[in-house]
Write a protein that holds these residues in place. Structure first.
Motif, mmCIF file in Angstrom:
data_model
loop_
_atom_site.group_PDB
_atom_site.id
_atom_site.type_symbol
_atom_site.label_atom_id
_atom_site.label_comp_id
_atom_site.label_asym_id
_atom_site.label_seq_id
_atom_site.Cartn_x
_atom_site.Cartn_y
_atom_site.Cartn_z
ATOM 1 N N THR A 76 0.896 -1.217 -0.141
ATOM 2 C CA THR A 76 0.067 -0.028 0.064
ATOM 3 C C THR A 76 0.828 1.188 -0.197
ATOM 4 O O THR A 76 0.714 2.268 -0.713
ATOM 5 N N PHE A 77 1.830 1.278 0.846
ATOM 6 C CA PHE A 77 2.571 2.453 0.800
ATOM 7 C C PHE A 77 3.358 2.796 -0.236
ATOM 8 O O PHE A 77 3.409 3.982 -0.897
ATOM 9 N N TYR A 78 4.079 1.642 -1.083
ATOM 10 C CA TYR A 78 4.677 2.113 -2.261
ATOM 11 C C TYR A 78 3.698 2.436 -3.518
ATOM 12 O O TYR A 78 4.270 2.735 -4.606
ATOM 13 N N ASN A 79 2.627 1.763 -3.412
ATOM 14 C CA ASN A 79 1.554 2.295 -4.399
ATOM 15 C C ASN A 79 1.375 3.681 -4.188
ATOM 16 O O ASN A 79 1.153 4.449 -5.341
ATOM 17 N N LEU A 80 1.079 4.204 -2.933
ATOM 18 C CA LEU A 80 0.981 5.574 -2.843
ATOM 19 C C LEU A 80 2.022 6.706 -3.083
ATOM 20 O O LEU A 80 2.002 7.557 -3.625
ATOM 21 N N VAL A 81 3.366 5.854 -2.955
ATOM 22 C CA VAL A 81 4.679 6.780 -3.003
ATOM 23 C C VAL A 81 5.368 6.739 -4.056
ATOM 24 O O VAL A 81 6.339 7.818 -4.415
ATOM 25 N N THR A 82 5.416 5.670 -4.936
ATOM 26 C CA THR A 82 6.296 5.516 -5.934
ATOM 27 C C THR A 82 6.496 6.630 -6.993
ATOM 28 O O THR A 82 7.380 7.018 -7.178
ATOM 29 N N ASP A 83 5.278 7.189 -7.341
ATOM 30 C CA ASP A 83 5.255 7.949 -8.648
ATOM 31 C C ASP A 83 5.829 9.405 -8.165
ATOM 32 O O ASP A 83 6.633 10.169 -8.793
ATOM 33 N N ILE A 84 5.425 9.857 -6.702
ATOM 34 C CA ILE A 84 6.022 10.905 -6.056
ATOM 35 C C ILE A 84 7.404 10.856 -5.775
ATOM 36 O O ILE A 84 8.283 11.745 -6.030
ATOM 37 N N TYR A 85 8.229 9.566 -5.449
ATOM 38 C CA TYR A 85 9.575 9.559 -5.318
ATOM 39 C C TYR A 85 10.100 9.753 -6.590
ATOM 40 O O TYR A 85 11.323 10.216 -6.599
ATOM 41 N N GLU A 86 9.712 9.065 -7.725
ATOM 42 C CA GLU A 86 10.414 9.145 -9.068
ATOM 43 C C GLU A 86 10.294 10.443 -9.584
ATOM 44 O O GLU A 86 11.499 10.941 -9.955
ATOM 45 N N TRP A 87 9.200 11.192 -9.274
ATOM 46 C CA TRP A 87 9.075 12.684 -9.792
ATOM 47 C C TRP A 87 10.031 13.497 -9.061
ATOM 48 O O TRP A 87 10.499 14.369 -9.613
ATOM 49 N N GLY A 88 9.859 13.477 -7.728
ATOM 50 C CA GLY A 88 10.852 14.449 -7.028
ATOM 51 C C GLY A 88 12.062 14.146 -6.535
ATOM 52 O O GLY A 88 12.886 14.809 -6.082
ATOM 53 N N TRP A 89 12.383 12.749 -6.485
ATOM 54 C CA TRP A 89 13.862 12.308 -5.978
ATOM 55 C C TRP A 89 14.549 11.785 -6.969
ATOM 56 O O TRP A 89 15.772 11.779 -7.171
ATOM 57 N N GLY A 90 13.986 10.796 -7.815
ATOM 58 C CA GLY A 90 14.726 10.062 -8.785
ATOM 59 C C GLY A 90 14.493 8.713 -8.838
ATOM 60 O O GLY A 90 13.468 8.243 -8.126
ATOM 61 N N GLN A 91 15.061 7.734 -9.346
ATOM 62 C CA GLN A 91 15.006 6.235 -9.722
ATOM 63 C C GLN A 91 15.402 5.345 -8.618
ATOM 64 O O GLN A 91 15.254 4.511 -8.434
ATOM 65 N N SER A 92 16.400 5.954 -7.645
ATOM 66 C CA SER A 92 16.970 5.170 -6.653
ATOM 67 C C SER A 92 16.425 5.800 -5.343
ATOM 68 O O SER A 92 16.871 6.856 -5.011
ATOM 69 N N PHE A 93 15.742 5.084 -4.624
ATOM 70 C CA PHE A 93 15.048 5.200 -3.500
ATOM 71 C C PHE A 93 15.947 5.359 -2.203
ATOM 72 O O PHE A 93 15.383 4.375 -1.391
ATOM 73 N N HIS A 94 17.053 5.970 -2.203
ATOM 74 C CA HIS A 94 17.683 5.757 -1.017
ATOM 75 C C HIS A 94 18.514 7.194 -0.879
ATOM 76 O O HIS A 94 18.441 7.886 -1.735
#
Length: 361
Positions: A76-94
């Motif tokens: 559930t968490f990653y469905n909610l945040v994946t697009d925002i992470y990619e858009w605002g941070w990049g493709q490496s979530f760390h």
């Protein structure tokens, strides 16, 4: 205001909005536009409900401490945040330590390359990315090592995004992505020549369970490296501010509970690993990993305005504003954790599966 001035003002506002909404992409690599923000595998009309459901987990804390509940919680968490992470941070979530003279993108890549250098694999060997997200580290590691990387993530939407990025980068022959639970991995025992996890196993309710699975799928003699999220020796559980920071990180990052730094090696040994090396990569003389969060405050506010506008006009799903606000607040908790030194997202442990080890099927 005369008509010409009004027309020019409206035109400038339109151009500015178009730039941020239609052109502005992720901080590191283009690939996700603001107008494409979604709820992952969640249908648009259910994003708000799923966001509310995510917070309901914290009203029943015992449910997020069991292996049975973790898949739904993290998915559930990653469905909610994946697009925002990619858009605002990049493709490496760390995170990664700042490096003088290097961009955030280069610092991230070097942090990823170090992970595969530590496990000493050769081109063509098979390695496992435990909790691969949309595959940013996987692609950097495959390009650097020429090893064949298999990534596993609980989230089907991330699998779709990772496969798309792999193909676009021309690395789909080296990178494979599997949807699955890293507590019960769909791989035969003694399959991989090496493995790594980058800030991913923090989602496991018990570290023993995921380390035991990694141990099982590794070939004897192979190395496993993990960057772990931990509380450090500076954390004081009796300090109200310390507790507030750590709980804020846990709530905003789908964590059943952060582990202490001195628990990691003990768990690794318990499941059968030999500990080769252990150190906190965030400790001095490393430069602050949280600088990027502090430098991004203006971008966060700008992006929040964009998300609010898109949600108001029905382009972004209802609930996206709440998700972005949650991540904004979590960034503050992470920064405070870094500044006080009570939290590290890169406690590194390097382990070896003994040559004479046997794995249960």
């Amino acid at each position: 205001m005369d008509s010409m001035t009004l027309i020019c003002t409206v035109g400038l506002l339109f151009v500015g909005l178009y730039w941020f909404v239609c052109i502005h992409g992720p901080a590191e690599q283009k690939g996700k536009r603001a107008v494409d923000l979604s709820g992952g595998s969640i249908s648009s009309e259910k994003v708000q409900d799923k966001y509310d459901q995510y917070w309901s987990f914290f009203r029943r804390p015992k449910e997020i401490e069991t292996a049975e509940k973790v898949p739904d919680f993290v998915d559930t968490f990653y469905n909610l945040v994946t697009d925002i992470y990619e858009w605002g941070w990049g493709q490496s979530f760390h995170f990664s330590p700042s490096i003088p003279g290097k961009s955030h993108r280069d610092a991230t890549r070097l942090h990823e390359e170090m992970a595969v250098d530590l496990i000493k694999v050769s081109p063509g060997q098979k390695i496992l990315d435990v909790g691969c997200g949309v595959g940013g580290p996987m692609r950097a590691i495959a390009a650097h090592s020429r090893a064949k990387v298999t990534g596993i993530t609980i989230n089907e939407y991330q699998v779709k995004r990772a496969k798309m990025h792999n193909k676009k980068a021309g690395l789909d022959s080296l990178c494979e992505v599997v949807c699955g639970n890293f507590l019960e991995m769909p791989f035969e025992s003694n399959t991989f020549d090496g493995a790594y996890s980058i800030e991913a196993t923090c989602h496991a309710p018990k570290l023993d369970d995921v380390y035991a699975e990694v141990f099982r799928v590794l070939k004897p003699g192979s190395l496993y490296m993990s960057y772990e999220w931990v509380t450090t020796s500076k954390y004081n559980g009796d300090n109200e501010e310390h507790r507030d920071v750590i709980q804020g990180i846990e709530r905003g990052d789908a964590l059943p509970g952060l582990r202490r730094y001195d628990e990691i090696a003990a768990v690794a040994k318990k499941v059968g690993f030999e500990v080769v090396e252990e150190r906190d990569l965030a400790a001095p003389p490393s430069l602050p990993w949280w600088d990027r969060l502090k430098m991004g405050r203006i971008a966060y506010w700008r992006n929040h305005i964009v998300v609010t506008v898109l949600a108001a006009i029905g382009v972004a799903p209802k609930g996206t504003v709440d998700v972005h606000d949650m991540l904004f607040k979590t960034a503050d908790y992470l920064t405070r954790g870094g500044e006080t030194g009570i939290f590290s997202p890169m406690h590194m442990i390097l382990c070896r599966k003994p040559v004479d080890a046997k794995s249960d099927s």
